[in-house]
Motif scaffolding. Structure first.
Motif, PDB file in Angstrom:
ATOM      1  N   PHE A 139       2.924   5.903  -2.796  1.00 41.82           N
ATOM      2  CA  PHE A 139       4.191   6.707  -3.138  1.00 41.82           C
ATOM      3  C   PHE A 139       3.963   6.918  -4.739  1.00 41.82           C
ATOM      4  O   PHE A 139       4.446   8.021  -5.296  1.00 41.82           O
ATOM      5  CB  PHE A 139       5.545   6.134  -2.783  1.00 41.82           C
ATOM      6  N   LYS A 140       3.859   5.953  -5.519  1.00 37.76           N
ATOM      7  CA  LYS A 140       3.717   5.952  -6.874  1.00 37.76           C
ATOM      8  C   LYS A 140       2.701   6.790  -7.543  1.00 37.76           C
ATOM      9  O   LYS A 140       2.868   7.698  -8.407  1.00 37.76           O
ATOM     10  CB  LYS A 140       3.599   4.412  -7.286  1.00 37.76           C
ATOM     11  N   THR A 141       1.475   6.842  -6.685  1.00 39.34           N
ATOM     12  CA  THR A 141       0.284   7.712  -7.193  1.00 39.34           C
ATOM     13  C   THR A 141       0.836   9.277  -6.873  1.00 39.34           C
ATOM     14  O   THR A 141       0.674   9.880  -7.964  1.00 39.34           O
ATOM     15  CB  THR A 141      -0.833   7.423  -6.380  1.00 39.34           C
ATOM     16  N   LEU A 142       1.537   9.391  -5.880  1.00 33.26           N
ATOM     17  CA  LEU A 142       2.012  10.826  -5.483  1.00 33.26           C
ATOM     18  C   LEU A 142       3.117  11.107  -6.439  1.00 33.26           C
ATOM     19  O   LEU A 142       3.060  12.269  -6.953  1.00 33.26           O
ATOM     20  CB  LEU A 142       2.849  10.697  -4.092  1.00 33.26           C
ATOM     21  N   GLU A 182       0.869  -1.403   0.041  1.00 34.08           N
ATOM     22  CA  GLU A 182      -0.068   0.051   0.097  1.00 34.08           C
ATOM     23  C   GLU A 182       0.928   1.177   0.062  1.00 34.08           C
ATOM     24  O   GLU A 182       0.441   2.132  -0.803  1.00 34.08           O
ATOM     25  CB  GLU A 182      -0.910  -0.007   1.240  1.00 34.08           C
ATOM     26  N   ASN A 183       1.998   1.409   0.676  1.00 31.13           N
ATOM     27  CA  ASN A 183       2.712   2.433   0.772  1.00 31.13           C
ATOM     28  C   ASN A 183       3.591   2.791  -0.736  1.00 31.13           C
ATOM     29  O   ASN A 183       3.559   3.797  -0.888  1.00 31.13           O
ATOM     30  CB  ASN A 183       3.898   2.270   2.105  1.00 31.13           C
ATOM     31  N   ALA A 184       3.592   1.674  -1.159  1.00 31.65           N
ATOM     32  CA  ALA A 184       4.532   1.704  -2.632  1.00 31.65           C
ATOM     33  C   ALA A 184       3.600   2.190  -3.592  1.00 31.65           C
ATOM     34  O   ALA A 184       3.916   3.245  -4.328  1.00 31.65           O
ATOM     35  CB  ALA A 184       5.104   0.161  -3.074  1.00 31.65           C
TER      36      ALA A 184
END
Length: 79
Positions: free
Chosen positions: A7-10, A2-4
């Motif tokens: 971060f990718k979306t951001l 979920e964190n990855a």
């Protein structure tokens, strides 16, 4: 994972960062700003945050992360 994905979306949203990720963006900008000041790239935290925001919204931060990731993969394959 979920964190990855967050971060990718951001880093790939450009100027259209989802509202729910604004707090994450602010956290990233705060930390990146401090790093840029310590590294001597920005004269103060405001300039650092502006540089970091431009990097995130322009896609430069994502491209840099991809280059770093690919170099790591090549290094691992060479072992």
């Amino acid at each position: 994972m979920e964190n990855a994905e967050t971060f990718k979306t951001l880093l790939t949203s450009g100027e259209n960062i989802p509202e729910k990720l604004v707090p994450v963006l602010n956290f990233v900008l705060m930390n990146a700003s401090a790093l840029l000041v310590v590294a001597g790239i920005a004269k103060d935290y405001v300039e650092g945050a502006n540089l970091a925001r431009e990097s995130v919204t322009s896609g430069k931060a994502w491209r840099a992360l991809e280059i770093f990731r690919d170099a790591g993969k090549r290094a691992a394959e060479a072992l």
